[in-house]
Enzyme design. Structure first.
Site, PDB file in Angstrom:
ATOM      1  N   GLY A 124      50.784  70.304  11.705  1.00  0.00           N
ATOM      2  CA  GLY A 124      51.959  70.880  11.331  1.00  0.00           C
ATOM      3  C   GLY A 124      51.915  72.015  10.524  1.00  0.00           C
ATOM      4  O   GLY A 124      52.911  72.204   9.533  1.00  0.00           O
ATOM      5  N   GLY A 140      51.539  74.893  11.320  1.00  0.00           N
ATOM      6  CA  GLY A 140      51.920  76.185  12.051  1.00  0.00           C
ATOM      7  C   GLY A 140      50.999  77.054  12.672  1.00  0.00           C
ATOM      8  O   GLY A 140      51.044  78.164  12.140  1.00  0.00           O
ATOM      9  N   SER A 141      50.256  76.294  13.288  1.00  0.00           N
ATOM     10  CA  SER A 141      49.060  77.198  13.855  1.00  0.00           C
ATOM     11  C   SER A 141      49.755  78.156  14.943  1.00  0.00           C
ATOM     12  O   SER A 141      49.175  79.452  14.971  1.00  0.00           O
ATOM     13  CB  SER A 141      48.179  76.561  14.708  1.00  0.00           C
ATOM     14  OG  SER A 141      48.815  75.319  15.479  1.00  0.00           O
ATOM     15  N   ASP A 176      58.581  79.741   9.584  1.00  0.00           N
ATOM     16  CA  ASP A 176      57.096  79.680   9.519  1.00  0.00           C
ATOM     17  C   ASP A 176      56.394  81.140  10.035  1.00  0.00           C
ATOM     18  O   ASP A 176      55.523  81.492   9.471  1.00  0.00           O
ATOM     19  CB  ASP A 176      56.533  78.487  10.745  1.00  0.00           C
ATOM     20  CG  ASP A 176      57.648  78.833  11.991  1.00  0.00           C
ATOM     21  OD1 ASP A 176      58.447  79.557  12.057  1.00  0.00           O
ATOM     22  OD2 ASP A 176      57.256  78.028  12.819  1.00  0.00           O
TER      23      ASP A 176
HETATM   24  O1  PMV Z   1      57.148  74.104  10.828  1.00  0.00           O
HETATM   25  P1  PMV Z   1      57.738  73.386  12.228  1.00  0.00           P
HETATM   26  O2  PMV Z   1      57.879  74.553  13.384  1.00  0.00           O
HETATM   27  O3  PMV Z   1      57.288  72.081  12.734  1.00  0.00           O
HETATM   28  O4  PMV Z   1      59.243  73.132  12.011  1.00  0.00           O
HETATM   29  C1  PMV Z   1      59.637  72.258  11.293  1.00  0.00           C
HETATM   30  C2  PMV Z   1      61.022  72.596  10.322  1.00  0.00           C
HETATM   31  C3  PMV Z   1      62.188  72.513  11.062  1.00  0.00           C
HETATM   32  O5  PMV Z   1      63.161  73.052  10.057  1.00  0.00           O
HETATM   33  C4  PMV Z   1      62.491  71.129  11.324  1.00  0.00           C
HETATM   34  C5  PMV Z   1      62.312  73.572  12.294  1.00  0.00           C
HETATM   35  C6  PMV Z   1      62.357  75.017  12.201  1.00  0.00           C
HETATM   36  O6  PMV Z   1      62.199  75.743  13.018  1.00  0.00           O
HETATM   37  O7  PMV Z   1      62.727  75.325  10.888  1.00  0.00           O
END
Ligand code: PMV
Length: 321
Positions: free
Chosen positions: A106, A108-109, A153
């Site tokens: 998680g 953000g790769s 991200d």
């Molecule tokens: O970091 P990710 O892409 O796993 O997204 C998690 C965060 C969320 O707010 C739930 C989704 C998003 O695109 O911001």
């Protein structure tokens, strides 16, 4: 010509889920990076080599739809297509991706790889795209691939540092902080962000304003905590982490293991704790003083988590050589 670039992974500090609906969030870039080497070739082929996501010497066909592309090649292919449509290029390309972290935790790769590829193409063509231009093309790529996502991200990978992000990228502010005593605990469970986001969305349409009310409460927290982070008032920041976590629990995106790791870190003396990102799995984050750090890390491990050491607030997309 050949160029290597990199972009950092990220952690969402505040504003998870609500940020998808243009509410603000705060996130930080971490010292786990994705490295991309792009070489111009004489043929018209686009070859991708990213063995860590099971893509080996794969020839990209830019006309293929997302669904027809293997998962590990989707972001790269769509980023390439979007770049070519907007800025053009004539040569063939060989793209090699090397990951400084697993795609399963998680961090953000995919977004870091997307940003690093756009940065590399921009340098090869001597366009010197700005962080904002890289962000815009990267965010379009995410939406083309996933259909949902706030874009925070991509912004974090492009800009680096610790940023305040609002209105899906209309506002991106570097907080310019120096210090963030963060500890990261990995649950061992892979979260499927797109599924969890869709689940929350389906609850928004149930005829009540419950989810919107919770999102507004998160926004109040994000706005309040911004100043507190700048002033390093970790006690108060910790309290707001707990409050944000409580709301995420009400949104039903927490889980037993996340709750357990959060509680363990608190018992061991942290300032506060919350899940980071989509929830259900991936990582929790917590803040602790230097004196308590070891205790808190041990607490997380004893509760079944894995502590992942990270440096936060690092540089965004850059040229390596
Ligand atoms: O970091 P990710 O892409 O796993 O997204 C998690 C965060 C969320 O707010 C739930 C989704 C998003 O695109 O911001």
């Amino acid at each position: 010509m050949k160029i290597t670039t990199s972009a950092p992974g990220k952690l969402l500090l505040f504003g998870d889920h609500s940020v998808v609906y243009a509410h603000p969030c705060i996130s930080t870039a971490i010292d786990r990076r994705i490295y991309v080497t792009v070489t111009e070739t004489d043929d018209q082929r686009y070859v991708l080599h990213a063995p860590e996501v099971e893509i080996e010497e794969y020839e990209l066909d830019l006309l293929k739809d997302v669904e027809a592309i293997p998962k590990g090649a989707q972001y790269c292919q769509i980023a390439l297509r979007n770049f070519k449509e907007k800025y053009g290029f004539d040569s063939g390309l060989r793209i090699e991706v090397k990951a400084g972290f697993s795609s399963k935790i998680g961090f953000g790769s995919s977004s870091a790889a997307t940003v690093a590829i756009i940065k590399a193409l921009s340098q090869l063509k001597q366009l010197n795209l700005t962080q904002q231009e890289i962000f815009e093309l990267g965010y379009k790529t995410v939406l083309d691939v996933k259909g949902v996502g706030s874009g925070y991200d991509i912004a974090t990978a492009a800009y680096g540092g610790t940023i305040y992000y609002e209105k899906n990228g209309e506002i991106i502010e570097d907080l310019g902080i120096k210090n963030l005593p963060l500890i990261v605990g990995y649950t061992g469970i892979k979260a499927d962000t797109a599924d969890i986001v869709k689940e929350v969305r389906s609850r928004m349409n149930n005829g009540t304003n419950e989810v919107e009310t919770l999102f507004n409460e998160i926004t109040d927290i994000v706005k309040e905590v911004k100043e507190l982070i700048l002033n390093e008032e970790w006690n108060k920041v910790g309290e707001l982490m707990d409050k944000n976590q409580e709301i995420l629990s009400q949104l039903q995106v927490s889980s037993e293991i996340l709750d357990k790791l959060n509680a363990a870190s608190k018992e061991a003396g942290s300032f506060g704790a919350k899940l980071s990102g989509a929830g259900i799995g991936d990582c929790m984050i917590t803040l602790a003083s230097e004196v308590k750090r070891l205790n808190v890390e041990n607490g997380i491990v004893q509760a079944g988590g894995k502590v992942i050491p990270v440096r936060t607030n690092v540089e965004g997309a850059r040229v390596e050589k």
